[in-house]
Design a protein around this motif. Structure first.
Motif, short mmCIF file in Angstrom:
data_model
loop_
_atom_site.label_atom_id
_atom_site.label_comp_id
_atom_site.label_asym_id
_atom_site.label_seq_id
_atom_site.Cartn_x
_atom_site.Cartn_y
_atom_site.Cartn_z
N THR A 295 -72.56 99.39 -74.77
CA THR A 295 -74.18 99.93 -74.89
C THR A 295 -74.67 98.89 -76.06
O THR A 295 -75.78 98.57 -75.92
CB THR A 295 -74.68 101.01 -75.11
OG1 THR A 295 -74.20 101.74 -76.46
CG2 THR A 295 -74.00 102.03 -74.11
N TRP A 296 -73.78 98.30 -76.84
CA TRP A 296 -74.33 97.52 -78.06
C TRP A 296 -73.73 96.48 -78.54
O TRP A 296 -74.34 95.37 -79.17
CB TRP A 296 -74.41 98.48 -79.40
CG TRP A 296 -73.23 99.07 -79.81
CD1 TRP A 296 -72.57 100.39 -79.41
CD2 TRP A 296 -72.14 98.51 -80.65
NE1 TRP A 296 -71.72 100.39 -80.01
CE2 TRP A 296 -71.04 99.57 -80.69
CE3 TRP A 296 -72.14 97.22 -81.40
CZ2 TRP A 296 -70.22 99.06 -81.59
CZ3 TRP A 296 -71.16 96.89 -81.92
CH2 TRP A 296 -69.93 97.84 -82.11
N TYR A 297 -72.45 96.15 -78.23
CA TYR A 297 -71.67 94.96 -78.57
C TYR A 297 -72.35 93.78 -77.95
O TYR A 297 -72.54 93.70 -76.77
CB TYR A 297 -70.16 95.15 -78.50
CG TYR A 297 -69.49 93.84 -78.92
CD1 TYR A 297 -69.42 93.86 -80.33
CD2 TYR A 297 -69.07 92.89 -78.11
CE1 TYR A 297 -68.63 92.58 -80.87
CE2 TYR A 297 -68.66 91.83 -78.59
CZ TYR A 297 -68.24 91.62 -79.80
OH TYR A 297 -67.80 90.24 -80.21
N ALA A 298 -72.62 92.78 -78.79
CA ALA A 298 -72.77 91.35 -78.29
C ALA A 298 -72.09 90.31 -79.02
O ALA A 298 -71.46 90.37 -80.15
CB ALA A 298 -74.55 91.07 -78.40
N GLU A 299 -71.73 89.42 -78.15
CA GLU A 299 -71.07 88.19 -78.48
C GLU A 299 -72.03 87.30 -79.63
O GLU A 299 -73.27 87.37 -79.53
CB GLU A 299 -70.48 87.17 -77.46
CG GLU A 299 -69.69 87.88 -76.76
CD GLU A 299 -68.13 87.91 -77.42
OE1 GLU A 299 -68.02 87.07 -78.47
OE2 GLU A 299 -67.38 88.85 -77.04
N PRO A 300 -71.35 86.73 -80.86
CA PRO A 300 -72.35 85.91 -81.76
C PRO A 300 -72.78 84.62 -81.24
O PRO A 300 -72.01 84.26 -80.33
CB PRO A 300 -71.31 85.65 -82.75
CG PRO A 300 -70.03 85.95 -82.39
CD PRO A 300 -70.01 86.93 -81.12
N GLN A 301 -73.97 84.14 -81.81
CA GLN A 301 -74.64 82.90 -81.33
C GLN A 301 -74.72 82.05 -82.34
O GLN A 301 -75.27 82.48 -83.24
CB GLN A 301 -75.51 83.20 -80.32
CG GLN A 301 -75.49 84.03 -79.25
CD GLN A 301 -74.65 83.47 -78.08
OE1 GLN A 301 -74.74 82.06 -78.04
NE2 GLN A 301 -74.36 84.21 -76.98
N LYS A 302 -74.47 80.72 -82.12
CA LYS A 302 -74.97 79.83 -83.06
C LYS A 302 -76.46 79.26 -82.56
O LYS A 302 -76.51 78.92 -81.45
CB LYS A 302 -74.28 78.56 -83.01
CG LYS A 302 -74.60 77.32 -83.90
CD LYS A 302 -73.88 76.29 -84.11
CE LYS A 302 -74.31 75.23 -85.13
NZ LYS A 302 -73.41 74.01 -85.24
N VAL A 303 -77.24 79.74 -83.11
CA VAL A 303 -78.86 79.51 -82.85
C VAL A 303 -79.32 78.09 -83.12
O VAL A 303 -79.95 77.52 -82.31
CB VAL A 303 -79.85 80.74 -83.20
CG1 VAL A 303 -81.09 80.48 -82.93
CG2 VAL A 303 -79.22 82.10 -82.65
N PHE A 304 -79.40 77.72 -84.40
CA PHE A 304 -79.57 76.47 -84.79
C PHE A 304 -78.36 75.82 -85.58
O PHE A 304 -77.31 76.45 -85.67
CB PHE A 304 -80.69 76.65 -86.04
CG PHE A 304 -81.99 77.03 -85.10
CD1 PHE A 304 -82.82 76.10 -84.14
CD2 PHE A 304 -82.54 78.25 -85.07
CE1 PHE A 304 -83.73 76.61 -83.27
CE2 PHE A 304 -83.85 78.71 -84.46
CZ PHE A 304 -84.27 77.86 -83.56
N ASP A 305 -78.89 74.66 -86.15
CA ASP A 305 -77.52 73.85 -86.65
C ASP A 305 -76.84 74.69 -87.98
O ASP A 305 -75.68 74.67 -88.26
CB ASP A 305 -78.02 72.52 -87.54
CG ASP A 305 -78.66 71.53 -86.16
OD1 ASP A 305 -78.54 72.13 -85.11
OD2 ASP A 305 -78.91 70.56 -86.72
N ASN A 306 -77.77 75.54 -88.64
CA ASN A 306 -77.28 76.34 -89.79
C ASN A 306 -77.53 77.71 -89.68
O ASN A 306 -77.60 78.29 -90.80
CB ASN A 306 -78.07 75.65 -91.04
CG ASN A 306 -79.61 75.53 -91.21
OD1 ASN A 306 -79.99 75.64 -90.12
ND2 ASN A 306 -79.91 75.62 -92.30
N LEU A 307 -77.99 78.02 -88.49
CA LEU A 307 -78.40 79.54 -88.50
C LEU A 307 -77.78 80.28 -87.18
O LEU A 307 -77.55 79.92 -86.10
CB LEU A 307 -80.16 79.98 -87.98
CG LEU A 307 -80.43 81.32 -88.07
CD1 LEU A 307 -80.27 82.03 -89.46
CD2 LEU A 307 -82.05 81.39 -87.45
N TYR A 308 -77.21 81.48 -87.51
CA TYR A 308 -76.24 82.07 -86.42
C TYR A 308 -76.57 83.51 -86.34
O TYR A 308 -77.04 84.29 -87.43
CB TYR A 308 -74.86 82.05 -87.14
CG TYR A 308 -74.22 80.65 -87.41
CD1 TYR A 308 -73.38 79.94 -86.31
CD2 TYR A 308 -74.53 80.11 -88.50
CE1 TYR A 308 -72.80 78.81 -86.82
CE2 TYR A 308 -74.16 78.73 -88.68
CZ TYR A 308 -73.28 78.16 -87.61
OH TYR A 308 -72.87 76.86 -87.75
#
Length: 333
Positions: free
Chosen positions: A83-96
């Motif tokens: 119900t809560w787990y999500a895979e991490p994401q690289k959103v911008f060059d230096n923001l995750y």
């Protein structure tokens, strides 16, 4: 609550909060609701639903009163991981993004280590933040600073783990430090009192600087932030809203504190030229959904996380106008 929010979103989208042909009296509850609805558009329906459509229940108000006394009870309740787990994401060059489907934690990569914003519930800190950073090729041992937006369990319970294991400095607003230390009942343990944020403080690590703005309201010590990110090498500015919902003592004075903070931060954000609105709840900024959209983003496409300067300002119009409406309701009750 999730079902109520979903239903409220449907109602708001289908029928509108205020009739389109109505001309509400200026300064009335309806006029503030109409202004919030117009500002929300399709960008901030979650903010509109939470603040204007679904006012806090009696239990929320009681919890707010306990928070104000620094005596809010905390119990470790671990939901089903699915119900809560999500895979991490690289959103911008230096923001995750290293959050759950519901709550967010953000890692700013600098030339001298990581600045982390918010730490999730205790049960999610290890799998989402520690393991998530590793999956993204980052070393959690390089976390130098952790900024906790406010002292609620969904954002502060992972702080002690990061402090104890990696020696990260924990930054909070003074009133929220006082609250969590007084209560002394945090799952995962209470972090040792460390750095106290000051209004307008600039936290610099390596080649990155985060400007901290105190925005009391959601809690007395809520912190919001402004910081740059890189998108394919292009610098963009993020406005990070540290606290949104009305879970504080429900009286006009507290709503005035909240409204003044929203307007104060909106002004600072406009001066900084922010075009991205981020939060610690996907309910408000759709971070979880937008993160999943990144996989199909084409090289020439604008990131789904980029709102535009005008839209960022509308976020604060929604929060302020809904607060004005709720304050009037309280006065009239």
């Amino acid at each position: 609550m999730n079902m109520r929010l979903a239903a409220s979103l449907l109602v708001a989208a289908s029928f509108g909060l205020v009739r389109a042909d109505a001309a509400p009296q200026a300064g009335s509850v309806d006029s503030h609701m109409a202004a919030a609805q117009k500002a929300a558009g399709t960008d901030f329906s979650g903010v509109l639903a939470r603040l204007c459509v679904v006012p806090a229940s009696g239990s929320d108000a009681q919890a707010a009163a306990r928070n104000a006394r620094g005596a809010a009870p905390r119990k470790e309740i671990v939901p089903d991981r699915a119900t809560w787990y999500a895979e991490p994401q690289k959103v911008f060059d230096n923001l995750y993004w290293v959050g759950t489907k519901i709550h967010s934690s953000w890692a700013i990569k600098t030339s001298a280590g990581i600045i982390l914003i918010d730490t999730l519930y205790n049960y999610a800190a290890e799998p989402e933040i520690v393991d998530g950073l590793k999956k993204l090729g980052l070393d959690p041992a390089t976390i130098k600073y952790v900024i906790v937006s406010h002292g609620h369990g969904d954002h502060d319970e992972g702080a002690k783990l990061l402090q104890d294991r990696y020696g990260a400095h924990i930054i909070m607003g003074a009133p929220d430090w006082d609250s969590i230390i007084k209560a002394n009942n945090m799952p995962g343990g209470v972090p040792k009192r460390d750095m106290v944020a000051a209004d307008g403080e600039k936290l610099t690590l390596g080649d990155e600087t985060v400007t901290i703005i105190t925005t009391p309201g959601h809690t007395p010590g809520t912190l919001s932030m402004i910081f740059p990110v890189k998108d394919h090498g292009k610098t963009l500015v993020v406005a990070y809203s540290g606290g949104t919902a009305f879970n504080f003592p429900r009286d006009p004075a507290h709503f005035d504190i909240y409204i003044n903070s929203q307007k104060k931060f909106a002004k600072a954000v406009a001066a900084a030229g922010a075009t991205i609105l981020l939060s610690n709840h996907s309910e408000f900024d759709q971070a979880y959904m937008k993160g999943r959209m990144l996989a199909s983003r084409k090289p020439d496409e604008i990131s789904p996380f980029v709102n535009g300067a005008e839209a960022v300002q509308r976020y604060f119009t929604v929060s302020s106008e809904c607060a004005e409406a709720e304050k009037l309701r309280i006065k009239g009750s």
